[in-house]
Write an enzyme that holds these catalytic residues in place. Sequence first.
Site, short mmCIF file in Angstrom:
data_model
loop_
_atom_site.label_atom_id
_atom_site.label_comp_id
_atom_site.label_asym_id
_atom_site.label_seq_id
_atom_site.Cartn_x
_atom_site.Cartn_y
_atom_site.Cartn_z
N HIS A 62 -1.02 -8.65 -0.70
CA HIS A 62 0.19 -9.04 -1.41
C HIS A 62 1.22 -7.92 -1.28
O HIS A 62 0.91 -6.83 -0.79
CB HIS A 62 -0.10 -9.38 -2.87
CG HIS A 62 -0.60 -8.24 -3.72
ND1 HIS A 62 -1.75 -7.53 -3.43
CD2 HIS A 62 -0.10 -7.69 -4.87
CE1 HIS A 62 -1.95 -6.62 -4.37
NE2 HIS A 62 -0.94 -6.67 -5.25
N HIS A 64 2.84 -5.89 -3.33
CA HIS A 64 3.01 -4.74 -4.22
C HIS A 64 2.84 -3.49 -3.35
O HIS A 64 1.95 -3.45 -2.48
CB HIS A 64 1.98 -4.75 -5.35
CG HIS A 64 2.36 -5.65 -6.49
ND1 HIS A 64 1.45 -6.19 -7.38
CD2 HIS A 64 3.59 -6.11 -6.88
CE1 HIS A 64 2.09 -6.94 -8.26
NE2 HIS A 64 3.38 -6.91 -7.99
N ASP A 66 1.55 -0.61 -3.50
CA ASP A 66 0.28 0.10 -3.31
C ASP A 66 -0.64 -0.59 -2.32
O ASP A 66 -1.73 -0.09 -2.02
CB ASP A 66 -0.43 0.33 -4.66
CG ASP A 66 -0.69 -0.95 -5.43
OD1 ASP A 66 0.18 -1.84 -5.42
OD2 ASP A 66 -1.77 -1.07 -6.04
N HIS A 67 -0.18 -1.72 -1.76
CA HIS A 67 -1.00 -2.43 -0.78
C HIS A 67 -0.36 -2.49 0.61
O HIS A 67 -0.99 -2.96 1.56
CB HIS A 67 -1.34 -3.84 -1.28
CG HIS A 67 -2.19 -3.80 -2.50
ND1 HIS A 67 -3.55 -4.03 -2.49
CD2 HIS A 67 -1.87 -3.50 -3.80
CE1 HIS A 67 -4.03 -3.88 -3.71
NE2 HIS A 67 -3.03 -3.56 -4.53
N HIS A 142 -2.94 -13.14 -9.50
CA HIS A 142 -2.24 -11.89 -9.78
C HIS A 142 -0.82 -12.21 -10.24
O HIS A 142 -0.47 -13.37 -10.39
CB HIS A 142 -2.27 -11.05 -8.49
CG HIS A 142 -1.92 -9.62 -8.66
ND1 HIS A 142 -2.29 -8.88 -9.75
CD2 HIS A 142 -1.22 -8.76 -7.85
CE1 HIS A 142 -1.83 -7.64 -9.61
NE2 HIS A 142 -1.18 -7.55 -8.47
N ASP A 212 -5.50 -7.80 -5.62
CA ASP A 212 -5.69 -7.61 -7.06
C ASP A 212 -5.85 -8.99 -7.70
O ASP A 212 -5.19 -9.93 -7.27
CB ASP A 212 -4.48 -6.92 -7.66
CG ASP A 212 -4.14 -5.58 -7.01
OD1 ASP A 212 -4.91 -5.11 -6.17
OD2 ASP A 212 -3.08 -5.04 -7.32
N HIS A 270 -9.82 0.10 -6.66
CA HIS A 270 -8.49 -0.11 -7.25
C HIS A 270 -8.47 0.41 -8.70
O HIS A 270 -8.05 -0.27 -9.63
CB HIS A 270 -8.11 -1.60 -7.20
CG HIS A 270 -6.63 -1.86 -7.40
ND1 HIS A 270 -6.07 -2.06 -8.64
CD2 HIS A 270 -5.61 -1.92 -6.52
CE1 HIS A 270 -4.77 -2.26 -8.52
NE2 HIS A 270 -4.46 -2.18 -7.24
ZN LIG Z 1 -2.61 -3.01 -6.55
ZN LIG Z 2 -0.74 -5.84 -7.23
#
Ligand SMILES: [Zn+2]
Ligand SMILES: [Zn+2]
Length: 310
Positions: A62, A64, A66-67, A142, A212, A270
Amino acid sequence: MSIAVTILGNSSAKPTASGHPSAQVVNVNEQYFLVDAGEGVQRQMARCGVSPLKLRAVFISHLHGDHFFGLFPLLSTLGLYGRRTALKVYAPRPFGEMLDGFLRLCESDLPYQIEWVEVDTTKHQIIFENDTTEVWSLPLRHRIPTAGYLFRQKEPALNVKKFSIERYGLTVQQIVQAKRGEDVVLPSGEVLANADITYRPYGALSYAYCSDTNYSARLAKMVEGVDMLYHETTYSADMRKTAKERGHSTTADAAKVAQMAGVGRLIIGHFSSRYKDLEALQAECREIFPATDIARERETFLIEPKATKQ
Ligand SMILES: [Zn+2]
Ligand SMILES: [Zn+2]
């Protein structure tokens, strides 16, 4: 014919001194796939001795940061290394718009093609397939559209039992027939059932990446029986309310999914930056699902073929 998962990052969004955000390399039969690409992914690959030139495809869960914030630098580097073969990036919408901007404004003369394949995060379906491997999308729950990925080896071709070949004096033609899955008729009229004279040389392996997500019973159904499950555990069991509100899971959620799905092994990751003691999170999972391990950075988790009976 194994599956190896190398953890490049095991942290959630807030940076820590030692942890990296989500990224891992999944090696299925010597095909290297990058799954999520948090910041620092290139350096982590270098530390783990994985050449980015080996990558067959990239799967992003996805959008976000951090990915995927580590992906664009990696795409540039592949150009510096002189990659020529096209690279497919599987990601939800609107990744294509970001990629267009990147190619137009930053990297207008990359020596290779980047092909975005849109992932429908509402569907559980095959999105990648070749002779040996399938990758399925896993709808996750999510805050924004998110997909997990299920890697499955295909069943290997049938072998004919040596014992049967000798006992019935099977001809080359009959062996070929049996390998195709057909029954074999002997000159005497006796029929040899295919299942009695053949075997699979090894069992097909599977690995599911789920980050997530909120707890999802539907997800447990989709990953039923996988050999190894990576499930996010952003929070400890007492943070249930926060996890639910933020579209994440607790240790207990992850362990419950693993238990319901009857997976071989659970890997948790995570982690929120608030946790210094990851063993405590592992212990919470193990109360429900004993075969739980921490996704430590730079560690490789190997899924090896099970021996099958001849
Ligand atoms: Zn994340
Ligand atoms: Zn996320």
